[in-house]
Every structure is written in C-alpha cells, then in structure tokens.
Design an enzyme around this catalytic site. Structure first.
Site, mmCIF file in Angstrom:
data_model
loop_
_atom_site.group_PDB
_atom_site.id
_atom_site.type_symbol
_atom_site.label_atom_id
_atom_site.label_comp_id
_atom_site.label_asym_id
_atom_site.label_seq_id
_atom_site.Cartn_x
_atom_site.Cartn_y
_atom_site.Cartn_z
ATOM 1 C CB CYS A 1 -0.883 -0.151 1.204
ATOM 2 S SG CYS A 1 -2.040 -1.496 1.030
ATOM 3 C CG HIS B 1 -3.181 3.224 1.652
ATOM 4 N ND1 HIS B 1 -3.729 2.755 0.564
ATOM 5 C CD2 HIS B 1 -3.150 2.197 2.508
ATOM 6 C CE1 HIS B 1 -4.160 1.455 0.662
ATOM 7 N NE2 HIS B 1 -3.705 1.072 1.761
ATOM 8 C CG ASN C 1 -6.360 -1.332 1.385
ATOM 9 O OD1 ASN C 1 -5.822 -0.926 0.471
ATOM 10 N ND2 ASN C 1 -6.020 -1.578 2.517
#
Ligand SMILES: O=C(O)C1CCN(c2ccc(-c3cc(CO)ccc3Cl)cn2)CC1
Length: 322
Positions: A111, A249, A279
């Site tokens: 990520c 993020h 996500n």
C-alpha cells in the site's frame, strides 16, 4: 526533484460488490463493516487481471495528453498483485500500448506502492529521462480468502496513474520520507510461492491468501504515518498548516481521521473515498488524486502531501508542489 503531473486517470472494474451482498454469504454486516472501516462497497473484477486494468489506465493517460506511446521513456507500476512473476505488469503494459522506447518494471511495496513508485520516477526525471507513466494497479480479489471475513471485507480492485514530465517550473517533489520496517513484515503477507524442487530439504507450499494481524497493522499505521509525514514536512521546511490537501492511502476511514486529528488539521483536508472502493493498495492514492484533480479540489499552485502505508511493513510520504 522537479516534475509536472501532466495527466491523471483511474480505472475500476464494472462489478460493484456492496457490504449487503457480502453479508449474503459471509457472517458480516453493512453496519459492522461501515462503522469499523468506512467502506460501503468495492469494485471486483469479473474477467480482468491486473495488467488489463493497468493498460486501460495507460491508454487513458496517453489519450488525455494526446501523446503517442513511443514518446514515453519509462513505465513503472506499483503492484502487489501482478498477473505473473514475469513478465511484470509494467512490461505487459509496455508491449500492449507499443511504448517501444520505454523501459518498464514493477515495484512491490504493497500500500506504499504508489508513493514509492512516484518517488523513484521523480529520480528518473531528475536525470536524463523526460516523460513516463507511474501506475498503481491491483487485483486484490485474487489474494483474498473469501471465507476470512476479517480481510475479505477490506479490499477492492482498481488501477490509477499519472503521466509525469520533466518540469521547467518549480513544481514537483519538495521532500519525501520513505521507510521500511521489515522486522514487522509477518503482520501482513500474501501470495507465498511454492518450492517443490527435487533437492529441497523442506518443501514450501503455496499460499495465495492475505494473512493480516489487523490490530498490529492498524497500530503501525496510526503510529508511523505521522512519523513519515512529519519527517517529510520538516525536510521541506513546511508545517502541517502549509499543506492544502492530504491524499492518504485509503485503508480505513478511522485511521485517516486519527491522522488528521494528530496534526490538528480539519478532516476537510483529508478526503476519503474508501467508502466506494475499499482498500485498493497501490491504486488507492492515484484513484483519489484523479478524483480530486477532476473535481477541482486539487489544482495548480497547491502543496499536497501523499502518504502510503501497509505491507512490508512500509510507510512513505511525499510533499508535492503542484
Ligand atoms: O476491528 C476493527 O476495527 C478492524 C481492525 C483492523 N482493520 C484494519 C487493519 C489494517 C488495515 C490496513 C490494511 C492494509 C493492507 O493493505 C494497509 C494498511 C492498513 Cl491500516 C485496515 N483495516 C479493520 C477494522
């Protein structure tokens, strides 16, 4: 390093999966998922793979810039969910768009992938390369164990990217802080390759699935994102107030709110779209950045901060002058 973000784009699969749909085959609920993560839905591929999403982003960026692929010097793709070990997603994109003058490689930083990749691209532009694509692309649905409700509800598929060009003006990367905490790597793993070679003492079995110690990763994020953001701000000789928009993020809405509070900043400066996408790991910052550039919230002459965090474990922050 100087660069201009000439264009941004994002692509998500058509198929939307809502929390309610997940609840039809998993012991979960919209209430639980939304209250703990902020997520209401995510986009999941039907028959596309990571290279298809990444190629679609590349096609969009070139079309928007009215550029031909052979004018690109490089293509770098941040991904933790490639189609293959080789060829990389970046190399598949290079071939499919016909970027005959571009070298291409993937960068694996989970990520933090978009932030690490954008940082590395800025170094390429600071030397003798003129123009390149930075893409974040993920099909996390192939890594999810759809019977593990603790992770299956968190992730989504998608891709995003920016077309970068060497800048003559004072725009680009003001400062960065990229950090890796490999001693905590076991808290988030996915995609173990098997080894059944004839000579192997112990056979390594394949394990495609995500395994996450949610509490440890959550605590890591709330602790370390402020560290990389503060370090990057200090290097840029800026304060948190000087940043117009924080593009973080999109892993969890509560984490973003806690980071905004930690810096004494209004949540207005910390846009959240995890609601719609879940996500999407290396794709998440680029998806949000493209939405913000399209709706005018992010525009020229602003100072923005990007911050990624997650598997590795990794964290990274970039301070960018637009
Ligand atoms: O019980 C609860 O509240 C749960 C507690 C655990 N949660 C978590 C934990 C970690 C992550 C996460 C994942 C990645 C992977 O790319 C990166 C970055 C983060 Cl911060 C997302 N959510 C969900 C709500």
């Amino acid at each position: 390093e100087r660069f201009t973000i000439v264009e941004s784009a994002h692509v998500v699969p058509e198929r939307i999966v809502t929390n309610d749909e997940l609840a039809t085959f998993m012991d979960t609920s919209d209430e639980w998922i939304h209250s703990r993560t902020g997520i209401h839905q995510r986009h999941i591929v039907s028959n596309e793979n990571t290279s298809d999403l990444a190629t679609a982003v590349a096609d969009k960026l070139l079309a928007q810039a009215d550029l031909s692929a052979d004018q690109l010097d490089f293509i770098v793709v941040g991904t933790m969910s490639p189609d293959h070990l080789t060829p990389s997603v970046a190399q598949q994109v290079q071939g499919r768009i016909g970027a005959t003058n571009a070298f291409a490689f993937d960068l694996s930083a989970a990520c933090s992938g978009f932030v690490y990749t954008l940082s590395m691209a800025s170094k390429l532009l600071a030397t003798n390369y003129q123009r390149g694509l930075v893409i974040g692309a993920e099909v996390l649905s192939k890594l999810v164990d759809w019977e593990d409700r603790s992770t299956a509800v968190l992730f989504g598929d998608g891709a995003s990217g920016v077309l970068l060009q060497q800048a003559s003006t004072e725009t680009g990367l003001l400062a960065e802080s990229l950090k890796t905490y490999g001693n905590q790597s076991e808290f988030l793993t996915a995609g173990r390759q098997q080894n059944t070679n004839h000579f192997a003492g112990n056979i390594v079995t394949a394990d495609p699935y995500f395994h996450m110690n949610g509490r440890e990763v959550y605590n890591f994020a709330t602790r370390q994102v402020p560290v990389v953001l503060s370090q990057a701000l200090e290097k840029a000789q800026l304060t948190a107030d000087d940043i117009d928009v924080y593009v973080l993020h999109q892993a969890n809405a509560r984490i973003i709110a806690s980071i905004a509070k930690r810096f004494g900043q209004s949540i207005e400066k910390f846009p959240i779209n995890v609601t719609d996408y879940g996500n999407t790991s290396a794709a998440s910052i680029g998806i949000l950045l493209d939405e913000l550039r399209t709706n005018g919230v992010v525009h020229q002459n602003q100072k923005i901060a990007l911050a990624g965090f997650g598997g590795g474990l990794t964290a990274g922050a970039l301070i960018i002058q637009l």
